[in-house]
Write an enzyme that holds these catalytic residues in place. Sequence first.
Site, mmCIF file in Angstrom:
data_model
loop_
_atom_site.group_PDB
_atom_site.id
_atom_site.type_symbol
_atom_site.label_atom_id
_atom_site.label_comp_id
_atom_site.label_asym_id
_atom_site.label_seq_id
_atom_site.Cartn_x
_atom_site.Cartn_y
_atom_site.Cartn_z
ATOM 1 N N ASN A 13 0.763 -1.035 -0.151
ATOM 2 C CA ASN A 13 -0.158 0.035 -0.017
ATOM 3 C C ASN A 13 0.914 1.392 -0.126
ATOM 4 O O ASN A 13 1.406 1.605 0.956
ATOM 5 C CB ASN A 13 -1.021 0.120 1.271
ATOM 6 C CG ASN A 13 -1.673 1.158 1.357
ATOM 7 O OD1 ASN A 13 -1.869 2.070 0.397
ATOM 8 N ND2 ASN A 13 -2.382 1.360 2.607
ATOM 9 N N LYS A 15 0.224 4.292 -0.293
ATOM 10 C CA LYS A 15 -0.352 5.588 0.232
ATOM 11 C C LYS A 15 -0.140 6.504 -0.768
ATOM 12 O O LYS A 15 0.035 6.178 -2.118
ATOM 13 C CB LYS A 15 -0.034 5.737 1.833
ATOM 14 C CG LYS A 15 -0.266 4.461 2.633
ATOM 15 C CD LYS A 15 0.082 4.612 3.851
ATOM 16 C CE LYS A 15 -0.129 3.508 4.530
ATOM 17 N NZ LYS A 15 -0.055 3.424 6.176
ATOM 18 N N HIS A 100 -9.574 1.628 4.610
ATOM 19 C CA HIS A 100 -8.481 1.928 5.440
ATOM 20 C C HIS A 100 -8.585 2.809 6.447
ATOM 21 O O HIS A 100 -9.294 3.813 6.446
ATOM 22 C CB HIS A 100 -7.112 2.211 4.563
ATOM 23 C CG HIS A 100 -5.596 2.316 5.178
ATOM 24 N ND1 HIS A 100 -5.576 3.162 6.032
ATOM 25 C CD2 HIS A 100 -4.934 1.464 5.169
ATOM 26 C CE1 HIS A 100 -4.290 2.981 6.581
ATOM 27 N NE2 HIS A 100 -3.867 1.554 5.933
ATOM 28 N N GLU A 102 -6.877 5.126 7.481
ATOM 29 C CA GLU A 102 -6.671 6.619 7.290
ATOM 30 C C GLU A 102 -7.775 7.229 6.772
ATOM 31 O O GLU A 102 -8.122 8.511 6.716
ATOM 32 C CB GLU A 102 -5.205 6.470 6.484
ATOM 33 C CG GLU A 102 -3.902 6.548 7.335
ATOM 34 C CD GLU A 102 -2.998 5.795 6.658
ATOM 35 O OE1 GLU A 102 -2.655 5.909 5.497
ATOM 36 O OE2 GLU A 102 -1.892 5.410 7.318
ATOM 37 N N GLU A 170 -5.714 -4.448 10.744
ATOM 38 C CA GLU A 170 -4.732 -3.501 10.785
ATOM 39 C C GLU A 170 -5.073 -2.546 12.255
ATOM 40 O O GLU A 170 -5.768 -1.801 12.086
ATOM 41 C CB GLU A 170 -4.416 -2.470 9.704
ATOM 42 C CG GLU A 170 -4.280 -3.001 8.371
ATOM 43 C CD GLU A 170 -3.496 -2.280 7.398
ATOM 44 O OE1 GLU A 170 -2.493 -2.394 6.803
ATOM 45 O OE2 GLU A 170 -4.359 -1.243 7.286
ATOM 46 N N GLY A 176 2.442 2.770 10.817
ATOM 47 C CA GLY A 176 3.277 3.685 10.661
ATOM 48 C C GLY A 176 4.192 4.214 12.045
ATOM 49 O O GLY A 176 4.812 5.027 12.181
ATOM 50 N N SER A 214 2.984 -1.822 10.394
ATOM 51 C CA SER A 214 4.567 -1.962 10.820
ATOM 52 C C SER A 214 5.261 -3.194 10.515
ATOM 53 O O SER A 214 6.073 -3.802 11.377
ATOM 54 C CB SER A 214 4.731 -1.486 12.522
ATOM 55 O OG SER A 214 4.360 0.081 12.467
HETATM 56 P P1 PGA Z 1 2.795 0.475 7.688
HETATM 57 O O1 PGA Z 1 1.321 0.828 7.100
HETATM 58 O O2 PGA Z 1 3.214 -0.678 7.357
HETATM 59 O O3 PGA Z 1 3.675 1.866 7.098
HETATM 60 O O4 PGA Z 1 2.525 0.815 9.312
HETATM 61 C C1 PGA Z 1 0.142 -0.356 6.865
HETATM 62 C C2 PGA Z 1 -0.849 0.257 6.207
HETATM 63 O O5 PGA Z 1 -1.339 1.362 6.656
HETATM 64 O O6 PGA Z 1 -1.571 -0.440 5.294
#
Ligand code: PGA
Length: 256
Positions: A13, A15, A100, A102, A170, A176, A214
Amino acid sequence: MTTPGIRPLVAGNWKMNGTLAMAGALVSDINGRYRQAALKADLLLCPPFPYLAAVGGQLTGTGISLGAQDCHTGASGAHTGDVSAQMLADLGCRYVILGHSERRADHGESSALVAAKAKAALAAGLGAIICVGETEAQRNAGEEKKIVEYQIIDSIPAEATATNAVIAYEPVWAIGTGKTPTPADVEAMHRHIRALLVTRVPGGAGMRILYGGSVKPSNAAELMAVPEVNGALVGGASLKVEDFWAIAEGAAKSAA
Ligand code: PGA
């Protein structure tokens, strides 16, 4: 094997990151490695909308799939700035990430909206990767299973099956941040999700449940070996070929 009979899926992903030049170089590196290896895992790359066509072109015929990060609920219409699932399918996407955290946070997306988007995605022939996960406060309050259960029940459309939909667990506090739940906590949640899917989705025993938050080379093998973990949704580490590849190998090893 993390769930007998389920082939892992490792999805990158991206982003809102990268440039067209960086996307080209990254995909060419991933393609090069994929060609050399008989990886026992499926790979999926989800770049930002403007790079889908270019990345899709590079992935044609490679066996690596293309995915997007969102879609609209409608097939077409007066929705400035939005993108329909059919448009993504036209570009060669096989999957779309929906709900997601976000998007739930930045755009106020509810589980009902996520279900409507997933329904549109399935109608266009896309696979829906439906994301769920609790916040740190919810986990500290011991509510994580209940929260995820509500999100699953409300975000999965009636049309979902084991072959056209994927769940990505998640934890919001792990995205992140470099923090991850313990393997035991991941196992407990994935078993909880599996039990729900078995009762609610046709073929739910065979539906993929990805872990995300992460995931990096140093924890991939351990997390991917957890029972009922069927791959990873990778954010930051999907932007570096060495990291993404090490994670893909970790997932593939868990299925070997
Ligand atoms: P990350 O994000 O691996 O940077 O923690 C995962 C995601 O949001 O899909």
